[in-house]
Design an enzyme around this catalytic site. Sequence first.
Site, PDB file in Angstrom:
ATOM      1  N   ASP A  13      23.855  59.712  -7.490  1.00 48.59           N
ATOM      2  CA  ASP A  13      24.682  59.717  -8.710  1.00 48.59           C
ATOM      3  C   ASP A  13      26.015  58.994  -8.541  1.00 48.59           C
ATOM      4  OD1 ASP A  13      22.627  61.205  -9.694  1.00 48.59           O
ATOM      5  OD2 ASP A  13      23.773  63.026 -10.040  1.00 48.59           O
ATOM      6  N   ASP A  71      19.101  58.030  -8.058  1.00 45.96           N
ATOM      7  CA  ASP A  71      19.651  57.989  -9.421  1.00 45.96           C
ATOM      8  C   ASP A  71      21.085  57.472  -9.431  1.00 45.96           C
ATOM      9  OD1 ASP A  71      17.258  59.312  -9.919  1.00 45.96           O
ATOM     10  OD2 ASP A  71      18.186  61.280 -10.134  1.00 45.96           O
TER      11      ASP A  71
END
Length: 609
Positions: free
Chosen positions: A424, A445
């Site tokens: 992230d 991600d």
Amino acid sequence: MAFQDFDKIQERVNAERKRKFRKRIILGVVSVLVVAAAIIGGAFAYVTYENKTQEQGKTTNNKSKDSPTKSESPSPKPPSSAAQTVKAGQVDKIIQTLCNSTLYKPTCQNTLKNETKKDTPQTDPRSLLKSAIVAVNDDLDQVFKRVLSLKTENKDDKDAIAQCKLLVDEAKEELGTSMKRINDSEVNNFAKIVPDLDSWLSAVMSYQETCVDGFEEGKLKTEIRKNFNSSQVLTSNSLAMIKSLDGYLSSVPKVKTRLLLEARSSAKETDHITSWLSNKERRMLKAVDVKALKPNATVAKDGSGNFTTINAALKAMPAKYQGRYTIYIKHGIYDESVIIDKKKPNVTMVGDGSQKTIVTGNKSHAKKIRTFLTATFVAQGEGFMAQSMGFRNTAGPEGHQAVAIRVQSDRSVFLNCRFEGYQDTLYAYTHRQYYRSCVIIGTVDFIFGDAAAIFQNCDIFIRKGLPGQKNTVTAQGRVDKFQTTGFVIHNCTVAPNEDLKPVKAQFKSYLGRPWKPHSRTVVMESTIEDVIDPVGWLRWQETDFAIDTLSYAEYKNDGPSGATAARVKWPGFRVLNKEEAMKFTVGPFLQGEWIQAIGSPVKLGLYDA
């Protein structure tokens, strides 16, 4: 060099001048034709409209597909077009037209009919859209009252409720901004405000989803999700109505001034966007010349500036400052949490280089901090720009979700910046964002969120994570099919980071996975190294979640993993043709003329065009 990788602007100056000269000639010819067409077309439209109105008066209204009849209605000022007013008896037909495109038609029709009963008969089709937005606003009030009534003694849940309140407040603020923009617009120019409305209401949907995501899985989260269902349905309907209303207004005959307004609109929009930028400031965006730079504030750790911290410089920024506020941040590692709130629009931060001026932090989910709050740097104020700066989260792979930067600034630009983290890294949260010649590094991600974001000419490096961990470049979070959000990776390089190269066979890596039901990501005209698995894309936690509703696409990628023959066979994945790919370029997807207007290098279309 602070600006070492800025696309060789000087080599393109001559070509750009020639292109602009040709454009001026074409615009001159078009303007003459437009004026002539306006005179002829206006007269024709008027006659046609009068005849059509007379014919409609003689027919029955028993077919829902019939066009609504228009007539003059009492108004404080003359209508600006034939679409300005409608008979009260035609409102139901317009409601049906606007609601036909929504996912929740009965709710849409009931909402609009109930709202129109509260006020005088609607004389402007745009009032129906405002009614839909008012319904979202009112429902959010009721939703949050129900959320507050839920009993919990858990500290994490209480913190999540507090965060939810802030998000609901942001949603209501953008709903208010949307209604004001509709009120201030002219019917003939409704199409010009559509991108803004799409951006703001898409963000409203994201804020609601983030509120739900703030709670840990369990009974309470299920109850929260249930409560927000009604407001999300109403938001979805409002988003769908924007497009259908635009189509409806475009189909109705307009007065002849419309053609002239359209001929001038592009220049007016550009002037409005860039009115706060001087020529000197535009030049500054093209190259960092520290000696020529005259910032409003200078930050330096060694005391040679006005401030020693970024937060101190922001705190000293005058309230309601008019124009662009530039902060020069000298080389150094700044260990501080920075938030540029919505009350600070048009802030520019310029560093000495993406590996020289660095903002760092180490908040992480492993420390019991919700992902949303782990960001080292947060950009909320509209029109934020960062140039030649680095943003880090050093929590490491063991920290799991650990954000280096969260961006929700509309029309934000990042030039020659570097984003470093693991899971992230870059939270492209909401609104329209443009990243040019940046470096983005992470594992899982590491580009995620629900913004409409384009990454152009960037280097995306996948690094070594935890043993057995699968790497995913993107996790786009579009919740609803009518949101105008998505990620576009354009003319970038996707490659292994230095620490991953020796062991890349031990870590499977993918272009992305679907975080939310309508996740949308496009990778085009990019070089994909052999770090990416041939299937390209990864399922969400080994399930079939969203593979029918997501929108993943590729166009003309090259490199060892650029071929699409072995890609996933999901219903939601496709290889685009040129016409389809054009829709995801900066011009149409971000309405990117504003980027070009401020002097930033940008490719509005495809590179192979």
